[in-house]
Design an enzyme around this catalytic site. Structure first.
Site, mmCIF file in Angstrom:
data_model
loop_
_atom_site.group_PDB
_atom_site.id
_atom_site.type_symbol
_atom_site.label_atom_id
_atom_site.label_comp_id
_atom_site.label_asym_id
_atom_site.label_seq_id
_atom_site.Cartn_x
_atom_site.Cartn_y
_atom_site.Cartn_z
ATOM 1 N N HIS A 506 0.890 -1.261 -0.157
ATOM 2 C CA HIS A 506 -0.014 0.147 0.107
ATOM 3 C C HIS A 506 0.878 1.264 0.170
ATOM 4 O O HIS A 506 0.690 2.196 -0.792
ATOM 5 C CB HIS A 506 -0.953 -0.004 1.331
ATOM 6 C CG HIS A 506 -1.799 1.297 1.437
ATOM 7 N ND1 HIS A 506 -3.129 1.120 1.010
ATOM 8 C CD2 HIS A 506 -1.342 2.675 1.575
ATOM 9 C CE1 HIS A 506 -3.701 2.448 1.238
ATOM 10 N NE2 HIS A 506 -2.590 3.097 1.691
ATOM 11 N N GLU A 507 1.760 1.347 1.049
ATOM 12 C CA GLU A 507 2.749 2.423 0.930
ATOM 13 C C GLU A 507 3.682 2.661 -0.239
ATOM 14 O O GLU A 507 3.670 3.934 -0.660
ATOM 15 C CB GLU A 507 3.271 2.740 2.452
ATOM 16 C CG GLU A 507 2.458 2.276 3.589
ATOM 17 C CD GLU A 507 1.602 3.773 3.906
ATOM 18 O OE1 GLU A 507 1.820 4.711 3.084
ATOM 19 O OE2 GLU A 507 0.587 3.375 4.497
ATOM 20 N N HIS A 510 1.609 4.414 -2.746
ATOM 21 C CA HIS A 510 1.781 5.972 -2.783
ATOM 22 C C HIS A 510 3.053 6.448 -3.135
ATOM 23 O O HIS A 510 3.262 7.389 -4.189
ATOM 24 C CB HIS A 510 1.764 6.447 -1.523
ATOM 25 C CG HIS A 510 0.624 6.274 -0.669
ATOM 26 N ND1 HIS A 510 -0.682 6.915 -1.367
ATOM 27 C CD2 HIS A 510 -0.010 5.794 0.343
ATOM 28 C CE1 HIS A 510 -1.620 6.756 -0.326
ATOM 29 N NE2 HIS A 510 -1.422 6.192 0.625
ATOM 30 N N HIS A 513 3.292 6.468 -6.918
ATOM 31 C CA HIS A 513 2.356 7.543 -7.437
ATOM 32 C C HIS A 513 3.095 9.002 -7.559
ATOM 33 O O HIS A 513 3.065 9.604 -8.337
ATOM 34 C CB HIS A 513 1.209 7.822 -6.346
ATOM 35 C CG HIS A 513 0.102 8.913 -6.953
ATOM 36 N ND1 HIS A 513 -0.851 9.224 -6.066
ATOM 37 C CD2 HIS A 513 0.001 9.448 -8.126
ATOM 38 C CE1 HIS A 513 -1.558 10.000 -6.768
ATOM 39 N NE2 HIS A 513 -1.280 10.351 -7.903
HETATM 40 ZN ZN LIG Z 1 -2.719 5.306 2.233
#
Ligand SMILES: [Zn+2]
Length: 718
Positions: A506-507, A510, A513
């Protein structure tokens, strides 16, 4: 929740929320008697990769004078732009604003990193003083009438149509953010707004420090083998280590943080101690002592309601959601309500399973909130023959890190190389250079700070130290991933849970991104997107952990080196929707209370009563408590940014589930063509495009809720 993205100073103006009392940084700083020329925090970042943050030169005493000097510099820059005798145009106003504040951005980044990962008591003193002043500074810019006039003129000018789409979007952002921050108010209203903002900044800091104090000062001491019943060895070791730091030699300590409490509630056979631990944790900030947050909450809610009214909005929620993807609180509520009922129905099924198991064991109890995790684990074993502790030996932190690198290589053609010529804030932090696999072009730096330590906030998050942009030359990004794993003994691999592995992906989503960002203007780069869109790329990446390609290569047993066996993977896959009732209701109850608190208007709210009555009306199952009870809800009372915004995770998850469908419908998770569309329309565009349009460009249509309902096991069984 896994996840807060920390946005330090990017979009400082855009997110302007706080303050007032007029502050004159120049006078203050000269009174401080500091020679700013010698302050290394103010210097341009030097060294390789277009300059790197000087983490090796930080001293707490440098922060205040550096922030003061940097604020003064940006104010001077802003004044110059506002008072430019030339008629306003995009270049001399908007682009000039985008170029301003670079010193503050650099200083603020390092200040923010210290706040999140190295917050000593000495640092907290600086933080208490600077929070309202930084807020005041923000208001000074957004309330600058001459500056707003220029922005408004450009926004309304026919010449705007000749700008690039990105420039038009940036212009709209400046205009709307200034208006939303009160640029159109009269002098008295502006003054009151500033007072409110400053009061709020102080209250947010107090709220956060109260929660931190109760997490630090309270803990559960276990004194004998008897009290350790049921706890796996890893948890015993961690509790023994915690006892040392709490000066309880020879004992075991369960800390009052989620990463200690959740596993204790899952494994402890001692029902009395589970109840004790649970009560300690859910009552943080609600103990009627000097760290009680109830009065602070009432005040925050009233100030927010007053501010919303002043700005011309029905409620704080309406103000917050205007530029989110959801646009209105009603739209967000509609989604939450659609998911709530099936989730609650599932909880009743889950509790029935647990009760049956307890009855079979001959234990005469009714399932209470402190029993949920414990019996949930037993049901998991009974139903799916899946023991979480059986999975852990295959999940080595460093192997999984190689796994996320590999996925980034497959999806985005990235290559990661460790570098050692870069200073770090703590010796545990490591850095990698990211390059393009084919062209070898430098893309950015990735900092990894995986271990817990004193002064580091709990949870996991991503942070951007520098955003990608092309306005000031070809600036590459610097991003970090942060977590709180317990560091193993030297030479021993750190083993993590499936849930933690998911958080890592998940991290890293980011981070990707940020790394894929390909824009011109810094305020729309990377993760600077709407709050309810920002969790989309990160939640999407979670899906790649369970792909056979990753598991076969990287989920290797720490002793034998053998990949995780297929039957065990099958059990994990089969149990994917297990316990989704609990997870969804725990989260959604908090999201609904958040939204309802901020839709309540300016009536005086008693948080305890409001929470109890709202949950009753919702039909909250009594076996579950909100993931964050109101008195400890840092997302919404530690600052403004997630307020009336905790629904964002669910909103983003609708996109996530629907978007992964594009891969499933294609050639699978590693379909190059779909990955390229994902890069082109989602990961690289930052906030240069309206998120709804960006999504449509990627998927060819608007998102549908069906995939989410299926992912969570709430779809009607056919
Ligand atoms: Zn998040």
């Amino acid at each position: 929740m896994r996840d807060l993205i920390i946005r330090t100073f990017v979009l400082l103006v855009a997110t302007a929320s706080i303050t007032a009392i007029f502050v004159n940084p120049v006078n203050n700083s000269s009174a401080m008697n500091v020679n700013t020329e010698d302050n290394p925090l103010l210097a341009k970042w030097e060294g390789p990769y277009g300059g790197i943050p000087p983490f090796d030169r930080v001293q707490i005493a440098l922060f205040k004078p550096a922030l003061e000097a940097a604020m003064a510099e940006q104010l001077a820059e802003t004044e110059k732009i506002a008072n430019n005798p030339a008629p306003p145009d995009f270049q001399n106003t908007i682009a000039a604003l985008e170029r301003s504040g670079q010193t503050l951005s650099r200083v603020g980044t390092i200040y923010g990193v210290w706040g999140a990962t190295m917050a000593s008591p000495e640092y907290q003193v600086v933080q208490r003083e600077m929070a309202p002043r930084l807020a005041a500074f923000s208001d000074q810019i957004t309330q600058n009438a001459a500056l707003f006039k220029r922005i408004e003129t450009i926004y309304n000018s026919p010449a705007k149509a000749k700008l690039t789409p990105e420039e038009q979007r940036v212009t709209w952002l400046y205009y709307t953010n200034f208006v939303r921050s009160g640029a159109r108010l009269d002098a008295d209203a502006k003054k009151r707004l500033s007072q409110i903002n400053q009061q709020l900044a102080g209250l947010f800091t107090k709220f956060s420090q109260n929660v931190l104090a109760e997490e630090t000062d309270q803990f559960l001491v276990l004194k004998s083998e008897d009290e350790l019943a049921g706890l796996p060895q890893s948890l015993r070791d961690a509790a023994a280590a915690a006892a040392e730091t709490k000066k309880q030699p020879g004992m075991w300590v369960i800390m009052n943080t989620r990463s200690s409490i959740d596993p204790f509630l899952t494994y402890s056979d001692r029902r009395d101690l589970r109840e004790k631990a649970w009560r300690m944790f859910v009552n943080r900030g609600d103990n009627g002592d000097e760290h009680d947050n109830n009065a602070i909450i009432t005040e925050i809610l009233q100030l927010r309601a007053e501010r919303a009214k002043l700005l011309g909005y029905a409620t704080h929620a309406h103000w917050r959601l205007e530029n989110a993807m959801a646009k209105t609180p009603e739209k967000a509520m509609e989604l939450m309500e659609a998911v709530w009922k099936p989730a609650v129905a599932r909880v009743h099924e889950e509790v029935a399973d647990m009760q049956a198991l307890a009855d079979k064991e001959g234990v005469k109890i009714k399932i209470e909130p402190w029993d949920y995790r414990y019996y949930m684990e037993k049901v998991r074993k009974a139903k799916y023959d899946l023991d979480q502790n059986e999975v852990k030996p295959y999940l080595q932190l460093e192997k999984l890190r190689e796994g996320i690198f590999w996925v980034a290589g497959e999806l985005f053609n990235f290559n990661f190389t460790p570098v050692t010529n870069v200073p770090v804030a703590h010796p545990d932090i490591r850095v990698w250079e990211v390059t393009d696999k084919t062209t070898k072009k430098h893309i950015g730096l990735w900092y990894f700070d995986p271990y817990a330590r004193a002064g580091k906030r709990s949870g996991a998050w991503m942070n951007a130290y520098r955003t990608q942009e092309r306005l000031n030359g070809n600036i590459t990004t610097i991003v970090s991933n942060n977590a709180n794993f317990v560091k193993g003994k030297p030479g021993e691999p750190v083993l993590i849970s499936w849930d933690d592995a998911t958080t890592m992906f998940h991290e890293f989503g980011h981070a990707l991104h940020g790394l894929n960002s390909n824009v011109t203007y810094p305020s729309v780069a990377g993760t600077a997107v709407a709050r309810d869109y920002v969790e989309f790329p990160s939640q999407l990446l979670e899906h790649w952990l369970a792909t056979p390609e990753v598991l076969q290569r990287f989920a290797l047993h720490y002793q034998t080196g053998k990949p995780i066996p297929q039957p065990l993977v099958d059990k994990i896959t089969r149990s994917a929707t297990f316990n989704q009732g609990f997870a969804t209701v725990e989260y959604l109850s908090a999201a609904l209370v958040d939204m309802k608190l901020h839709l309540a208007g300016d009536r005086k709210i008693d948080p305890d009563t409001f929470e109890r009555e709202t949950l009753e009306q919702l039909g909250m199952p009594k076996e579950i408590v909100m993931r964050h009870r109101t008195p400890q809800f840092l997302h919404i009372f530690g600052g403004d940014s997630y307020s009336a915004g905790y629904y964002s995770y669910l909103w983003s998850d609708v996109l996530t589930a629907d978007a992964f469908g594009a891969f499933v419908e294609g050639k699978g998770p590693y379909d190059r063509a779909v990955a390229e569309r994902l890069r082109k329309y989602v990961f690289s565009v930052g906030n240069t495009v309206d998120p709804a349009e960006a999504y449509r460009a990627f998927r060819g249509r608007d998102p549908k809720i069906d995939a989410l309902m299926k992912k969570r096991g709430f779809a009607p069984k056919s």
